[in-house]
Write a protein that holds these residues in place. Structure first.
Motif, mmCIF file in Angstrom:
data_model
loop_
_atom_site.group_PDB
_atom_site.id
_atom_site.type_symbol
_atom_site.label_atom_id
_atom_site.label_comp_id
_atom_site.label_asym_id
_atom_site.label_seq_id
_atom_site.Cartn_x
_atom_site.Cartn_y
_atom_site.Cartn_z
ATOM 1 N N LEU A 40 0.618 -1.252 0.077
ATOM 2 C CA LEU A 40 -0.027 -0.021 -0.222
ATOM 3 C C LEU A 40 0.753 1.327 0.283
ATOM 4 C CD1 LEU A 40 -2.755 -1.022 2.693
ATOM 5 C CD2 LEU A 40 -2.996 -1.095 0.217
ATOM 6 N N GLY A 41 2.109 1.099 -0.047
ATOM 7 C CA GLY A 41 3.064 2.213 -0.090
ATOM 8 C C GLY A 41 3.386 2.654 1.268
ATOM 9 N N GLU A 42 3.007 2.095 2.440
ATOM 10 C CA GLU A 42 3.307 2.481 3.660
ATOM 11 C C GLU A 42 4.881 2.613 3.901
ATOM 12 O OE1 GLU A 42 3.303 4.314 7.061
ATOM 13 O OE2 GLU A 42 1.052 3.641 6.150
ATOM 14 N N GLU A 43 5.423 3.361 4.695
ATOM 15 C CA GLU A 43 6.915 3.342 4.814
ATOM 16 C C GLU A 43 7.281 3.632 6.310
ATOM 17 O OE1 GLU A 43 8.127 7.956 4.101
ATOM 18 O OE2 GLU A 43 8.123 6.668 2.201
ATOM 19 N N ILE A 44 6.163 3.400 7.228
ATOM 20 C CA ILE A 44 6.447 3.574 8.642
ATOM 21 C C ILE A 44 6.200 2.313 9.460
ATOM 22 C CG2 ILE A 44 5.589 4.692 10.840
ATOM 23 C CD1 ILE A 44 6.979 6.496 8.929
ATOM 24 N N ALA A 45 7.502 1.748 10.016
ATOM 25 C CA ALA A 45 7.395 0.552 10.841
ATOM 26 C C ALA A 45 7.187 0.851 12.193
ATOM 27 C CB ALA A 45 8.686 -0.386 10.823
ATOM 28 N N VAL A 57 13.006 2.457 3.893
ATOM 29 C CA VAL A 57 13.305 2.601 2.623
ATOM 30 C C VAL A 57 13.366 1.431 2.114
ATOM 31 C CG1 VAL A 57 15.111 3.621 1.270
ATOM 32 C CG2 VAL A 57 15.009 4.516 3.573
ATOM 33 N N TYR A 58 12.509 1.547 0.757
ATOM 34 C CA TYR A 58 12.230 0.181 -0.084
ATOM 35 C C TYR A 58 11.914 0.790 -1.484
ATOM 36 C CZ TYR A 58 7.213 0.458 0.650
ATOM 37 O OH TYR A 58 5.993 0.927 1.018
ATOM 38 N N ASN A 59 11.904 -0.077 -2.580
ATOM 39 C CA ASN A 59 11.331 0.161 -3.841
ATOM 40 C C ASN A 59 10.065 -0.487 -3.968
ATOM 41 O OD1 ASN A 59 10.855 0.145 -6.478
ATOM 42 N ND2 ASN A 59 12.853 -0.546 -7.175
ATOM 43 N N ALA A 60 8.927 0.286 -3.822
ATOM 44 C CA ALA A 60 7.543 -0.010 -3.751
ATOM 45 C C ALA A 60 7.254 -0.858 -4.684
ATOM 46 C CB ALA A 60 6.704 1.254 -4.047
ATOM 47 N N GLU A 61 7.849 -0.909 -6.092
ATOM 48 C CA GLU A 61 7.645 -1.814 -7.086
ATOM 49 C C GLU A 61 8.006 -3.295 -6.845
ATOM 50 O OE1 GLU A 61 9.898 -0.182 -10.480
ATOM 51 O OE2 GLU A 61 8.784 1.648 -10.613
ATOM 52 N N ASP A 62 8.944 -3.417 -6.023
ATOM 53 C CA ASP A 62 9.332 -4.786 -5.659
ATOM 54 C C ASP A 62 8.062 -5.361 -4.647
ATOM 55 O OD1 ASP A 62 11.705 -4.388 -6.573
ATOM 56 O OD2 ASP A 62 12.752 -3.974 -4.565
#
Length: 81
Positions: A40-45, A57-62
């Motif tokens: 879902l594009g979340e970037e908070i852990a 930090v990650y590549n959402a396409e993966d």
């Protein structure tokens, strides 16, 4: 409010029991982010035991179509003379 830290997804561990990527929190628990969150594009852990959170930090396409976490490449054999 700012994140405690910024961590690359490659530095996190996949926890099959939690079905989430995890990273050690200073409080002794684990920051967690699920595969669904990543899709879902979340970037908070978030840590479930304290108020700290990480920016992942990650590549959402993966993760767009991933049903399982992407596999880390294994060690590459090296020829020895």
């Amino acid at each position: 409010m700012s994140a405690y830290d910024e961590v690359e997804i490659e530095d996190m561990e996949w926890n099959a029991e939690l079905k989430a990527y995890t990273y050690p929190c200073p409080c002794g628990d684990l920051f967690q982010i699920t595969l669904e969150d990543l899709r879902l594009g979340e970037e908070i852990a978030r840590c479930p035991s304290c108020s700290l959170f990480l920016t992942v930090v990650y590549n959402a396409e993966d993760f767009a179509e991933a049903k399982e976490p992407p596999q880390k490449p294994g060690p590459t054999p090296v020829a020895v003379a």
